[in-house]
Scaffold this motif. Structure first.
Motif, PDB file in Angstrom:
ATOM      1  N   LYS A  14      37.666  49.616  39.611  1.00  0.00           N
ATOM      2  CA  LYS A  14      37.762  49.233  38.198  1.00  0.00           C
ATOM      3  C   LYS A  14      36.371  48.976  37.616  1.00  0.00           C
ATOM      4  O   LYS A  14      36.073  49.393  36.507  1.00  0.00           O
ATOM      5  N   HIS A  66      44.280  29.574  41.546  1.00  0.00           N
ATOM      6  CA  HIS A  66      44.191  30.113  42.911  1.00  0.00           C
ATOM      7  C   HIS A  66      42.806  29.848  43.508  1.00  0.00           C
ATOM      8  O   HIS A  66      42.674  29.369  44.633  1.00  0.00           O
ATOM      9  N   ILE A 101      49.377  46.492  45.295  1.00  0.00           N
ATOM     10  CA  ILE A 101      48.546  45.351  45.739  1.00  0.00           C
ATOM     11  C   ILE A 101      49.239  44.029  45.380  1.00  0.00           C
ATOM     12  O   ILE A 101      49.299  43.104  46.199  1.00  0.00           O
ATOM     13  N   GLN A 129      50.492  41.133  47.976  1.00  0.00           N
ATOM     14  CA  GLN A 129      50.142  39.710  47.865  1.00  0.00           C
ATOM     15  C   GLN A 129      51.405  38.850  47.991  1.00  0.00           C
ATOM     16  O   GLN A 129      51.402  37.819  48.676  1.00  0.00           O
ATOM     17  N   ASP A 151      33.702  35.187  41.467  1.00  0.00           N
ATOM     18  CA  ASP A 151      34.600  36.117  40.743  1.00  0.00           C
ATOM     19  C   ASP A 151      34.796  35.663  39.296  1.00  0.00           C
ATOM     20  O   ASP A 151      34.744  36.460  38.360  1.00  0.00           O
ATOM     21  N   MET A 153      46.588  31.825  36.691  1.00  0.00           N
ATOM     22  CA  MET A 153      46.817  32.091  38.122  1.00  0.00           C
ATOM     23  C   MET A 153      45.502  32.370  38.857  1.00  0.00           C
ATOM     24  O   MET A 153      45.370  32.056  40.026  1.00  0.00           O
ATOM     25  N   HIS A 154      44.554  32.940  38.150  1.00  0.00           N
ATOM     26  CA  HIS A 154      43.270  33.255  38.774  1.00  0.00           C
ATOM     27  C   HIS A 154      42.484  31.987  39.106  1.00  0.00           C
ATOM     28  O   HIS A 154      42.117  31.758  40.252  1.00  0.00           O
ATOM     29  N   TYR A 170      54.556  44.872  35.367  1.00  0.00           N
ATOM     30  CA  TYR A 170      55.180  46.122  35.824  1.00  0.00           C
ATOM     31  C   TYR A 170      56.624  46.322  35.358  1.00  0.00           C
ATOM     32  O   TYR A 170      57.149  47.417  35.475  1.00  0.00           O
TER      33      TYR A 170
HETATM   34  C1  LIG Z   1      46.419  43.987  40.887  1.00  0.00           C
HETATM   35  C2  LIG Z   1      45.741  42.639  40.983  1.00  0.00           C
HETATM   36  C3  LIG Z   1      44.962  42.555  42.299  1.00  0.00           C
HETATM   37  C4  LIG Z   1      44.697  42.477  39.870  1.00  0.00           C
HETATM   38  O1  LIG Z   1      45.293  42.309  38.659  1.00  0.00           O
HETATM   39  P1  LIG Z   1      44.404  42.165  37.338  1.00  0.00           P
HETATM   40  O2  LIG Z   1      45.345  41.997  36.184  1.00  0.00           O
HETATM   41  O3  LIG Z   1      43.360  41.125  37.560  1.00  0.00           O
HETATM   42  O4  LIG Z   1      43.707  43.609  37.307  1.00  0.00           O
HETATM   43  P2  LIG Z   1      43.132  44.503  36.120  1.00  0.00           P
HETATM   44  O5  LIG Z   1      43.383  45.894  36.486  1.00  0.00           O
HETATM   45  O6  LIG Z   1      43.606  44.083  34.791  1.00  0.00           O
HETATM   46  O7  LIG Z   1      41.574  44.194  36.227  1.00  0.00           O
HETATM   47  C5  LIG Z   1      41.075  42.992  35.716  1.00  0.00           C
HETATM   48  C6  LIG Z   1      39.703  43.156  35.071  1.00  0.00           C
HETATM   49  O8  LIG Z   1      38.713  42.393  35.827  1.00  0.00           O
HETATM   50  C7  LIG Z   1      37.692  43.193  36.321  1.00  0.00           C
HETATM   51  N1  LIG Z   1      37.169  42.770  37.607  1.00  0.00           N
HETATM   52  C8  LIG Z   1      36.320  43.459  38.370  1.00  0.00           C
HETATM   53  N2  LIG Z   1      36.027  42.820  39.471  1.00  0.00           N
HETATM   54  C9  LIG Z   1      36.715  41.668  39.442  1.00  0.00           C
HETATM   55  C10 LIG Z   1      36.850  40.584  40.357  1.00  0.00           C
HETATM   56  N3  LIG Z   1      36.199  40.546  41.518  1.00  0.00           N
HETATM   57  N4  LIG Z   1      37.654  39.551  40.046  1.00  0.00           N
HETATM   58  C11 LIG Z   1      38.343  39.580  38.873  1.00  0.00           C
HETATM   59  N5  LIG Z   1      38.238  40.590  37.972  1.00  0.00           N
HETATM   60  C12 LIG Z   1      37.455  41.631  38.255  1.00  0.00           C
HETATM   61  C13 LIG Z   1      38.330  44.523  36.300  1.00  0.00           C
HETATM   62  O9  LIG Z   1      37.315  45.478  36.251  1.00  0.00           O
HETATM   63  C14 LIG Z   1      39.175  44.489  35.049  1.00  0.00           C
HETATM   64  O10 LIG Z   1      38.346  44.606  33.918  1.00  0.00           O
HETATM   65  P3  LIG Z   1      38.752  45.509  32.655  1.00  0.00           P
HETATM   66  O11 LIG Z   1      39.829  44.733  31.961  1.00  0.00           O
HETATM   67  O12 LIG Z   1      37.476  45.604  31.899  1.00  0.00           O
HETATM   68  O13 LIG Z   1      39.249  46.805  33.230  1.00  0.00           O
HETATM   69  C15 LIG Z   1      46.811  41.537  40.873  1.00  0.00           C
HETATM   70  O14 LIG Z   1      47.779  41.665  41.882  1.00  0.00           O
HETATM   71  C16 LIG Z   1      46.256  40.141  40.902  1.00  0.00           C
HETATM   72  O15 LIG Z   1      45.826  39.561  41.897  1.00  0.00           O
HETATM   73  N6  LIG Z   1      46.267  39.516  39.727  1.00  0.00           N
HETATM   74  C17 LIG Z   1      45.875  38.114  39.575  1.00  0.00           C
HETATM   75  C18 LIG Z   1      44.551  37.998  38.932  1.00  0.00           C
HETATM   76  C19 LIG Z   1      43.391  37.751  39.893  1.00  0.00           C
HETATM   77  O16 LIG Z   1      42.373  37.268  39.459  1.00  0.00           O
HETATM   78  N7  LIG Z   1      43.538  38.135  41.181  1.00  0.00           N
HETATM   79  C20 LIG Z   1      42.453  37.990  42.162  1.00  0.00           C
HETATM   80  C21 LIG Z   1      42.385  36.636  42.793  1.00  0.00           C
HETATM   81  S1  LIG Z   1      43.908  36.060  43.444  1.00  0.00           S
HETATM   82  C22 LIG Z   1      43.964  36.455  45.116  1.00  0.00           C
HETATM   83  O17 LIG Z   1      42.957  36.730  45.680  1.00  0.00           O
HETATM   84  C23 LIG Z   1      45.300  36.384  45.753  1.00  0.00           C
HETATM   85  C24 LIG Z   1      45.269  36.543  47.191  1.00  0.00           C
HETATM   86  O18 LIG Z   1      44.738  35.653  47.855  1.00  0.00           O
HETATM   87  O19 LIG Z   1      45.788  37.552  47.675  1.00  0.00           O
END
Ligand SMILES: CC(C)(COP(=O)(O)OP(=O)(O)OC[C@H]1O[C@@H](n2cnc3c(N)ncnc32)[C@H](O)[C@@H]1OP(=O)(O)O)[C@@H](O)C(=O)NCCC(=O)NCCSC(=O)CC(=O)O
Length: 307
Positions: A214, A174, A228, A232, A156, A170-171, A286
């Motif tokens: 996305k 995690h 979502i 979480q 990812d 956080m990403h 939010y």
């Molecule tokens: C709503 C969420 C699921 C995602 O929030 P985000 O802020 O990351 O979302 P966003 O809408 O801004 O999208 C982020 C950008 O990354 C792209 N993107 C696409 N695929 C992706 C992938 N597999 N991993 C990370 N990013 C990705 C999107 O297209 C977007 O690009 P563009 O900007 O071009 O549109 C949130 O709740 C969240 O988890 N945020 C933390 C960030 C994160 O990385 N989460 C995932 C791993 S943590 C996890 O997994 C927790 C758990 O165990 O439950």
């Protein structure tokens, strides 16, 4: 249909191919002996004892991998600083699609057995004792796949840095920590992790579907992201509650609990820290000043209208 401790090994064989994908882990880490062990665990019917031994053998590797992961991610970020972002839309769509389906299957193959154990042995049994959820050939197999899946999930972040998208603490925190937690809790027989596993499969089914939309550039209302993020946080809260309960029982001297101090402490530290980071994220995305994601949706909407 509810799963049971006697679930058939045939089901496990159906997923032999998927399991085989994880052979890449020891190949990449140069552990040929482990490759043979892994084949025994995933290739010819699941055995909990062997799976635990395999997880134990990966613990040291996963700690080193977390360091290699951070160096690689920040190395790529630095390398990309003066370069154009890579598009990678095609591979990212495939990646998110695979993880969304994998997570949905993981939920479907673990949750029925969890329900079966709850109805036959009680709710607390699921997080205080090693049950069929961990040991049978369907649910047990998928719990083990969850543990292993935390390693390929690191990809990812490679997408994020190659596409030059914002890399949040956080990403990567995690991603770096979860794999180690999973391996330790698994091979040390910490039953409480089962609550993280099934809920995480469910949440990830929605989360990767969201990321897929996305990456397909389909507009998703911020309310969906908010839902979502909320799920979480609910996941972390429930997992913390299960851990606190088993911790209390252990402290009170209840014998025969499937929990170790190390697994419990790593789990609690991990879940509480995630919870704190997610609260912060929730407020920024939010709530504060109308919420970053709501603001972004408004700006994008206005730009579309102006076109
Ligand atoms: C709503 C969420 C699921 C995602 O929030 P985000 O802020 O990351 O979302 P966003 O809408 O801004 O999208 C982020 C950008 O990354 C792209 N993107 C696409 N695929 C992706 C992938 N597999 N991993 C990370 N990013 C990705 C999107 O297209 C977007 O690009 P563009 O900007 O071009 O549109 C949130 O709740 C969240 O988890 N945020 C933390 C960030 C994160 O990385 N989460 C995932 C791993 S943590 C996890 O997994 C927790 C758990 O165990 O439950």
């Amino acid at each position: 249909m509810l799963g049971s401790a006697e679930a058939t090994p045939i089901k496990a064989k159906r997923f032999q191919t998927l399991g085989s994908a994880f052979f890449l882990i020891p190949v990449l880490s140069g552990q040929r002996r482990n490759l043979q062990e892994m084949d025994q665990v995933l290739g010819y019917g699941f055995e909990y004892g062997k799976a635990k031994e395999y997880a134990r053998s990966l613990e040291g590797f996963s700690a080193k991998l977390a360091v290699v992961y951070m160096v690689t991610v920040f190395g790529i970020k630095y390398y990309m600083r003066n370069r154009k972002p890579l598009d990678l839309q095609g591979p990212l769509n495939v990646w998110n699609g695979i993880l969304a389906v994998f997570s949905a299957l993981g939920f479907l193959f673990t949750f029925p057995t969890l329900l079966h154990v709850i109805f036959t042995k009680g709710l607390s049994h699921t997080y205080t004792h090693i049950s069929a959820v961990y040991t049978n050939s369907t649910s047990g197999y998928w719990v083990f796949l969850w543990v292993l899946s935390k390693i390929p999930e690191l990809v990812d972040t490679i997408f994020i840095v190659l596409r030059k998208r914002p890399l949040m603490f956080m990403h990567w925190y995690h991603h770096a920590l979860t794999g180690y937690y999973a391996l330790v809790c698994y091979h040390e027989d910490n039953a409480h992790m089962v609550w993280v596993v099934w809920m995480n499969y469910l949440v990830h089914a929605f989360m990767y579907s969201y990321y897929l939309l996305k990456s397909l550039k389909i507009r998703v209302p911020p309310q969906v992201a908010q839902l979502i993020t909320t799920s979480q946080m609910v996941q972390f809260t429930i997992a913390i509650a299960a851990q606190l309960h088993v911790g209390y029982l252990a402290y009170s001297g209840v014998p025969g609990l499937a929990v170790t101090f190390r697994g419990w402490a790593i789990g609690l530290f991990m879940l509480v820290s995630y919870y704190a980071l997610w609260i912060q994220f929730y407020k920024e995305s939010y709530l504060n000043n109308g919420g970053k994601k709501y603001k972004r949706a408004e700006t994008e909407g206005a730009a579309r209208k102006a076109q």
